[in-house]
Motif scaffolding. Sequence first.
Motif, PDB file in Angstrom:
ATOM      1  N   MET A   1     -35.808 -34.393  -8.546  1.00  0.00           N
ATOM      2  CA  MET A   1     -34.615 -33.632  -7.681  1.00  0.00           C
ATOM      3  C   MET A   1     -35.483 -33.200  -6.763  1.00  0.00           C
ATOM      4  O   MET A   1     -36.586 -32.158  -7.297  1.00  0.00           O
ATOM      5  N   GLN A   2     -34.801 -32.930  -5.507  1.00  0.00           N
ATOM      6  CA  GLN A   2     -35.847 -32.393  -4.645  1.00  0.00           C
ATOM      7  C   GLN A   2     -34.695 -31.251  -3.780  1.00  0.00           C
ATOM      8  O   GLN A   2     -33.455 -31.761  -3.476  1.00  0.00           O
ATOM      9  N   SER A  56     -29.904 -30.844  -1.630  1.00  0.00           N
ATOM     10  CA  SER A  56     -30.478 -31.235  -3.331  1.00  0.00           C
ATOM     11  C   SER A  56     -30.514 -32.768  -2.812  1.00  0.00           C
ATOM     12  O   SER A  56     -29.454 -33.468  -2.663  1.00  0.00           O
ATOM     13  N   GLU A  57     -31.604 -33.477  -3.079  1.00  0.00           N
ATOM     14  CA  GLU A  57     -31.005 -34.802  -3.160  1.00  0.00           C
ATOM     15  C   GLU A  57     -31.882 -35.525  -4.295  1.00  0.00           C
ATOM     16  O   GLU A  57     -32.989 -34.694  -5.182  1.00  0.00           O
ATOM     17  N   GLN A  58     -31.260 -36.179  -4.475  1.00  0.00           N
ATOM     18  CA  GLN A  58     -32.023 -37.010  -5.628  1.00  0.00           C
ATOM     19  C   GLN A  58     -31.741 -38.718  -5.621  1.00  0.00           C
ATOM     20  O   GLN A  58     -30.861 -39.221  -4.945  1.00  0.00           O
ATOM     21  N   ASP A  59     -32.725 -39.415  -5.538  1.00  0.00           N
ATOM     22  CA  ASP A  59     -33.686 -40.626  -5.389  1.00  0.00           C
ATOM     23  C   ASP A  59     -32.828 -40.601  -4.086  1.00  0.00           C
ATOM     24  O   ASP A  59     -32.707 -42.174  -3.864  1.00  0.00           O
ATOM     25  N   SER A  60     -33.719 -39.722  -3.374  1.00  0.00           N
ATOM     26  CA  SER A  60     -33.246 -39.825  -1.648  1.00  0.00           C
ATOM     27  C   SER A  60     -31.853 -39.647  -1.207  1.00  0.00           C
ATOM     28  O   SER A  60     -31.635 -40.152  -0.180  1.00  0.00           O
ATOM     29  N   GLN A  61     -30.754 -39.748  -1.881  1.00  0.00           N
ATOM     30  CA  GLN A  61     -29.444 -38.617  -1.890  1.00  0.00           C
ATOM     31  C   GLN A  61     -28.959 -37.771  -1.553  1.00  0.00           C
ATOM     32  O   GLN A  61     -29.334 -36.527  -2.740  1.00  0.00           O
ATOM     33  N   ILE A  63     -26.612 -34.810  -2.082  1.00  0.00           N
ATOM     34  CA  ILE A  63     -26.136 -34.370  -4.038  1.00  0.00           C
ATOM     35  C   ILE A  63     -25.496 -33.081  -4.228  1.00  0.00           C
ATOM     36  O   ILE A  63     -24.313 -33.021  -4.677  1.00  0.00           O
ATOM     37  N   ASN A  91     -21.896 -35.462  -9.951  1.00  0.00           N
ATOM     38  CA  ASN A  91     -23.354 -34.717 -10.510  1.00  0.00           C
ATOM     39  C   ASN A  91     -23.167 -33.946 -10.940  1.00  0.00           C
ATOM     40  O   ASN A  91     -24.381 -32.351 -11.032  1.00  0.00           O
ATOM     41  N   ARG A  94     -24.911 -31.001 -14.591  1.00  0.00           N
ATOM     42  CA  ARG A  94     -25.886 -31.609 -14.826  1.00  0.00           C
ATOM     43  C   ARG A  94     -27.169 -31.144 -15.016  1.00  0.00           C
ATOM     44  O   ARG A  94     -28.200 -31.434 -15.042  1.00  0.00           O
ATOM     45  N   TYR A  96     -28.296 -29.664 -11.630  1.00  0.00           N
ATOM     46  CA  TYR A  96     -28.759 -30.330  -9.949  1.00  0.00           C
ATOM     47  C   TYR A  96     -27.792 -28.658  -9.088  1.00  0.00           C
ATOM     48  O   TYR A  96     -28.649 -27.791  -8.655  1.00  0.00           O
TER      49      TYR A  96
END
Length: 170
Positions: A1-2, A56-61, A63, A91, A94, A96
Motif C-alpha cells: 500500500m502507498q 491510500s492506494e492498493q494495486d494502483s487503486q 481505497i 477495505n 484490514r 489500511y
Amino acid sequence: MQIRTYLKKDFQAIADIYNESISLGGVTLDFDLYSPANIEKAFIKNFNHRETILVSEQDSQVIGWGIIKHYNKRPGYNLSCETSIYLSFSNIGRGYGYALQTALLEKVQAFGYHHVVAKILVANSRSIKFHQKFGYEIVGIQKEIGYYQGKWLDVAILQLIFADIPSDIR
C-alpha cells in the motif's frame, strides 16, 4: 500500500469513496452525492499550504483518503486543524485505516498543528474507538445537531493535542 498527496486524477475515486459513505449513511451528514468537480470545489479549491488530502492506494487503486483542513480561518486558530478519513467499505478492518491515519497525523505534525479535531456521529462508535487508539479524547457531545432521515443525530467532538510545535510556525 502507498500513501501520497492527492492528484487531480484522484478526484473521481475520492468522490466514489465519499459517496459510498453518503449512500450507506451513519458516517456523514452530507445528503447529495459528489462529482469530481464537487470534490475540488468543496475541499480543495481554497486549500492553503497547511491543508491537504492524502490518498491510500492498493494495486494502483485509491481505497481511502484523509483530509487536513484548518479548524477555523480566524488567525487565533492557526495552530488548530480538523481531520477526517474515509475508506472504501470493502477495505475497512484490514489495517489500511491505521496506516492512513498514521500518515495523516504525521502530516499534521509536519504542518505544525498543535490541536487536532475530529467530529464523528455518536452512532459511529467504531470510528470513535478507532480515533481513541491514536490518542483522541472525547471532549463533548453536540446533542441533536444533525437531522437525517427523520432522526436527530448527536456528534462527538474529539481532540488530539501535540505538545511540540515548530517555533517558526507560531
